[in-house]
Design a protein around this motif. Sequence first.
Motif, PDB file in Angstrom:
ATOM      1  N   GLU A  43       0.841  -1.187   0.000  1.00 51.67           N
ATOM      2  CA  GLU A  43       0.000   0.000   0.000  1.00 51.67           C
ATOM      3  C   GLU A  43       0.884   1.248   0.000  1.00 51.67           C
ATOM      4  O   GLU A  43       2.062   1.189   0.379  1.00 51.67           O
ATOM      5  CB  GLU A  43      -0.901   0.007   1.231  1.00 51.67           C
ATOM      6  CG  GLU A  43      -1.751  -1.237   1.410  1.00 51.67           C
ATOM      7  CD  GLU A  43      -2.934  -1.279   0.450  1.00 51.67           C
ATOM      8  OE1 GLU A  43      -3.172  -0.255  -0.234  1.00 51.67           O
ATOM      9  OE2 GLU A  43      -3.605  -2.323   0.387  1.00 51.67           O
ATOM     10  N   PRO A  44       0.330   2.401  -0.387  1.00 54.86           N
ATOM     11  CA  PRO A  44       1.127   3.634  -0.349  1.00 54.86           C
ATOM     12  C   PRO A  44       1.755   3.896   1.021  1.00 54.86           C
ATOM     13  O   PRO A  44       2.853   4.456   1.097  1.00 54.86           O
ATOM     14  CB  PRO A  44       0.112   4.716  -0.726  1.00 54.86           C
ATOM     15  CG  PRO A  44      -0.841   4.007  -1.625  1.00 54.86           C
ATOM     16  CD  PRO A  44      -0.976   2.624  -1.040  1.00 54.86           C
ATOM     17  N   ALA A  45       1.079   3.471   2.086  1.00 50.20           N
ATOM     18  CA  ALA A  45       1.616   3.712   3.438  1.00 50.20           C
ATOM     19  C   ALA A  45       2.559   2.604   3.914  1.00 50.20           C
ATOM     20  O   ALA A  45       3.148   2.715   4.989  1.00 50.20           O
ATOM     21  CB  ALA A  45       0.461   3.859   4.427  1.00 50.20           C
ATOM     22  N   SER A  46       2.718   1.539   3.134  1.00 51.69           N
ATOM     23  CA  SER A  46       3.567   0.421   3.548  1.00 51.69           C
ATOM     24  C   SER A  46       5.027   0.852   3.646  1.00 51.69           C
ATOM     25  O   SER A  46       5.499   1.678   2.860  1.00 51.69           O
ATOM     26  CB  SER A  46       3.447  -0.737   2.556  1.00 51.69           C
ATOM     27  OG  SER A  46       2.134  -1.231   2.492  1.00 51.69           O
ATOM     28  N   SER A  55      20.657  -1.370  -1.245  1.00 57.05           N
ATOM     29  CA  SER A  55      19.315  -1.151  -0.707  1.00 57.05           C
ATOM     30  C   SER A  55      18.310  -1.701  -1.700  1.00 57.05           C
ATOM     31  O   SER A  55      18.598  -1.852  -2.892  1.00 57.05           O
ATOM     32  CB  SER A  55      19.054   0.334  -0.447  1.00 57.05           C
ATOM     33  OG  SER A  55      19.063   1.066  -1.664  1.00 57.05           O
ATOM     34  N   GLU A  56      17.103  -1.997  -1.198  1.00 58.96           N
ATOM     35  CA  GLU A  56      16.010  -2.504  -2.031  1.00 58.96           C
ATOM     36  C   GLU A  56      14.754  -1.735  -1.642  1.00 58.96           C
ATOM     37  O   GLU A  56      14.242  -1.895  -0.540  1.00 58.96           O
ATOM     38  CB  GLU A  56      15.829  -4.008  -1.808  1.00 58.96           C
ATOM     39  CG  GLU A  56      17.043  -4.822  -2.230  1.00 58.96           C
ATOM     40  CD  GLU A  56      17.076  -6.202  -1.610  1.00 58.96           C
ATOM     41  OE1 GLU A  56      17.081  -7.181  -2.363  1.00 58.96           O
ATOM     42  OE2 GLU A  56      17.099  -6.288  -0.356  1.00 58.96           O
ATOM     43  N   ARG A  57      14.285  -0.902  -2.557  1.00 60.28           N
ATOM     44  CA  ARG A  57      13.209   0.023  -2.218  1.00 60.28           C
ATOM     45  C   ARG A  57      12.074  -0.009  -3.236  1.00 60.28           C
ATOM     46  O   ARG A  57      12.206  -0.568  -4.338  1.00 60.28           O
ATOM     47  CB  ARG A  57      13.765   1.445  -2.127  1.00 60.28           C
ATOM     48  CG  ARG A  57      14.786   1.660  -1.004  1.00 60.28           C
ATOM     49  CD  ARG A  57      15.176   3.118  -0.915  1.00 60.28           C
ATOM     50  NE  ARG A  57      16.157   3.416   0.123  1.00 60.28           N
ATOM     51  CZ  ARG A  57      15.874   3.638   1.404  1.00 60.28           C
ATOM     52  NH1 ARG A  57      14.622   3.583   1.820  1.00 60.28           N
ATOM     53  NH2 ARG A  57      16.830   3.925   2.264  1.00 60.28           N
ATOM     54  N   ARG A  58      10.970   0.613  -2.848  1.00 61.54           N
ATOM     55  CA  ARG A  58       9.835   0.798  -3.755  1.00 61.54           C
ATOM     56  C   ARG A  58      10.238   1.788  -4.863  1.00 61.54           C
ATOM     57  O   ARG A  58      10.770   2.857  -4.572  1.00 61.54           O
ATOM     58  CB  ARG A  58       8.656   1.372  -2.960  1.00 61.54           C
ATOM     59  CG  ARG A  58       7.419   1.665  -3.798  1.00 61.54           C
ATOM     60  CD  ARG A  58       6.573   2.745  -3.159  1.00 61.54           C
ATOM     61  NE  ARG A  58       6.140   2.430  -1.821  1.00 61.54           N
ATOM     62  CZ  ARG A  58       4.922   1.992  -1.494  1.00 61.54           C
ATOM     63  NH1 ARG A  58       4.017   1.836  -2.436  1.00 61.54           N
ATOM     64  NH2 ARG A  58       4.608   1.747  -0.251  1.00 61.54           N
ATOM     65  N   PRO A  59       9.988   1.455  -6.127  1.00 64.25           N
ATOM     66  CA  PRO A  59      10.261   2.419  -7.203  1.00 64.25           C
ATOM     67  C   PRO A  59       9.440   3.693  -7.015  1.00 64.25           C
ATOM     68  O   PRO A  59       8.292   3.638  -6.564  1.00 64.25           O
ATOM     69  CB  PRO A  59       9.836   1.662  -8.467  1.00 64.25           C
ATOM     70  CG  PRO A  59       9.951   0.216  -8.091  1.00 64.25           C
ATOM     71  CD  PRO A  59       9.550   0.154  -6.653  1.00 64.25           C
ATOM     72  N   GLU A  60      10.011   4.815  -7.352  1.00 60.71           N
ATOM     73  CA  GLU A  60       9.348   6.099  -7.118  1.00 60.71           C
ATOM     74  C   GLU A  60       8.020   6.201  -7.855  1.00 60.71           C
ATOM     75  O   GLU A  60       7.069   6.816  -7.354  1.00 60.71           O
ATOM     76  CB  GLU A  60      10.278   7.242  -7.528  1.00 60.71           C
ATOM     77  CG  GLU A  60      11.478   7.411  -6.594  1.00 60.71           C
ATOM     78  CD  GLU A  60      12.332   8.610  -6.968  1.00 60.71           C
ATOM     79  OE1 GLU A  60      11.918   9.368  -7.869  1.00 60.71           O
ATOM     80  OE2 GLU A  60      13.410   8.781  -6.358  1.00 60.71           O
ATOM     81  N   ALA A  62       5.096   4.956  -5.797  1.00 62.58           N
ATOM     82  CA  ALA A  62       4.979   5.479  -4.435  1.00 62.58           C
ATOM     83  C   ALA A  62       3.540   5.700  -3.998  1.00 62.58           C
ATOM     84  O   ALA A  62       3.207   5.542  -2.813  1.00 62.58           O
ATOM     85  CB  ALA A  62       5.766   6.783  -4.299  1.00 62.58           C
ATOM     86  N   THR A  63       2.667   6.041  -4.916  1.00 64.47           N
ATOM     87  CA  THR A  63       1.272   6.324  -4.555  1.00 64.47           C
ATOM     88  C   THR A  63       0.316   5.234  -5.037  1.00 64.47           C
ATOM     89  O   THR A  63      -0.896   5.426  -5.009  1.00 64.47           O
ATOM     90  CB  THR A  63       0.831   7.678  -5.153  1.00 64.47           C
ATOM     91  OG1 THR A  63       0.936   7.616  -6.585  1.00 64.47           O
ATOM     92  CG2 THR A  63       1.700   8.807  -4.620  1.00 64.47           C
ATOM     93  N   GLN A  64       0.871   4.114  -5.460  1.00 64.17           N
ATOM     94  CA  GLN A  64       0.038   3.048  -6.006  1.00 64.17           C
ATOM     95  C   GLN A  64       0.017   1.828  -5.096  1.00 64.17           C
ATOM     96  O   GLN A  64       0.939   1.588  -4.316  1.00 64.17           O
ATOM     97  CB  GLN A  64       0.554   2.626  -7.389  1.00 64.17           C
ATOM     98  CG  GLN A  64       0.495   3.715  -8.436  1.00 64.17           C
ATOM     99  CD  GLN A  64       0.913   3.203  -9.800  1.00 64.17           C
ATOM    100  OE1 GLN A  64       0.661   2.054 -10.151  1.00 64.17           O
ATOM    101  NE2 GLN A  64       1.557   4.063 -10.583  1.00 64.17           N
ATOM    102  N   ARG A  65      -1.052   1.051  -5.221  1.00 60.66           N
ATOM    103  CA  ARG A  65      -1.146  -0.242  -4.557  1.00 60.66           C
ATOM    104  C   ARG A  65      -0.748  -1.310  -5.573  1.00 60.66           C
ATOM    105  O   ARG A  65      -1.226  -1.304  -6.704  1.00 60.66           O
ATOM    106  CB  ARG A  65      -2.578  -0.488  -4.076  1.00 60.66           C
ATOM    107  CG  ARG A  65      -2.803  -1.835  -3.412  1.00 60.66           C
ATOM    108  CD  ARG A  65      -4.281  -2.011  -3.065  1.00 60.66           C
ATOM    109  NE  ARG A  65      -4.539  -3.285  -2.408  1.00 60.66           N
ATOM    110  CZ  ARG A  65      -4.731  -4.430  -3.051  1.00 60.66           C
ATOM    111  NH1 ARG A  65      -4.693  -4.457  -4.382  1.00 60.66           N
ATOM    112  NH2 ARG A  65      -4.949  -5.541  -2.386  1.00 60.66           N
TER     113      ARG A  65
END
Length: 297
Positions: A47-50, A102-107, A110-113
């Motif tokens: 989720e966006p807040a995850s 590091s392993e992160r959410r792609p920008e 960021a606002t998508q589920r």
Amino acid sequence: MGIQTSLEGQAKDLGDGFTVRRLLPSARRQAIGPFVFFDHFGPVDVEPASRHDVRPHPHIGLATVTYLFDGAIMHRDSLGVVQRIEPGAINWMTAGRGIVHSERRPEDLATQRYVNHGIQLWAALPREFEETEPSFTHTPAAEVPVLRRPGVEVRVLIGEAFGLKSPVKTFSKMLYLDVRLEAGAQIELAELVEEVGVYPLDGDVSIDGEVLPARTLALLANGGGTIRSESSVRLMVIGGDAVERRFMWWNFVSSSKARIEQAASEWEADTMGQIPGETERIPLPVRPVRSGDDAPL
């Protein structure tokens, strides 16, 4: 042939509710071939807040292998590599003498589920390559060779099988396959490498007539067997030449406890390298046992 050992795995919470299923290492088995670590993550809703990002952290003495079924991960490392990891591609990172990533959410997500689902493996490097130069190699999904025959599809992610060879370069003989079987189909694994493990993702299979439940990792006796499924199923095959026992602590793998302690001191002193544009880092946990202690880490 058949199943020699089966491992059910343990749930591991990596923080913020992100739980993985860890099959290796286990109390019953440290490795299958060179693979000393097997994490199956997801399917998990992001989720966006995850907060599922993995902040900068170090590795030595191993290669990480990241493979996605769904979703996306942005890889960054101290070599300056920035690589989006997507389903079907093979991402091989050689830690060698030391790397930080590091392993992160792609920008753009960021606002998508969306759903993340995949497997991360660690392969212990042979002793003579434990201190090799770090590197990162991305092999797009389109470059992975595929065998297709009635009821069967095999993607040869790493190694050689069924007359096909993966373009991924390794430091020892190993195997990694993504296999799909339709209902009633079967596949023969004819001793492709010394040690072979089979992991059904989404359904039970039988191996030489013995049932292997979904999400259970089996070490095959004599390195082979006939795999059959009564329903459509996807399964992963791993393996390779056996490696001597390795010491493992936190994100470090080595044939030497002293080397692991050295790496721990380097990370504590923040001298293992920096990822351009990153300011966060995962702190060092409690230190490992001392090198004079004969017990494994």
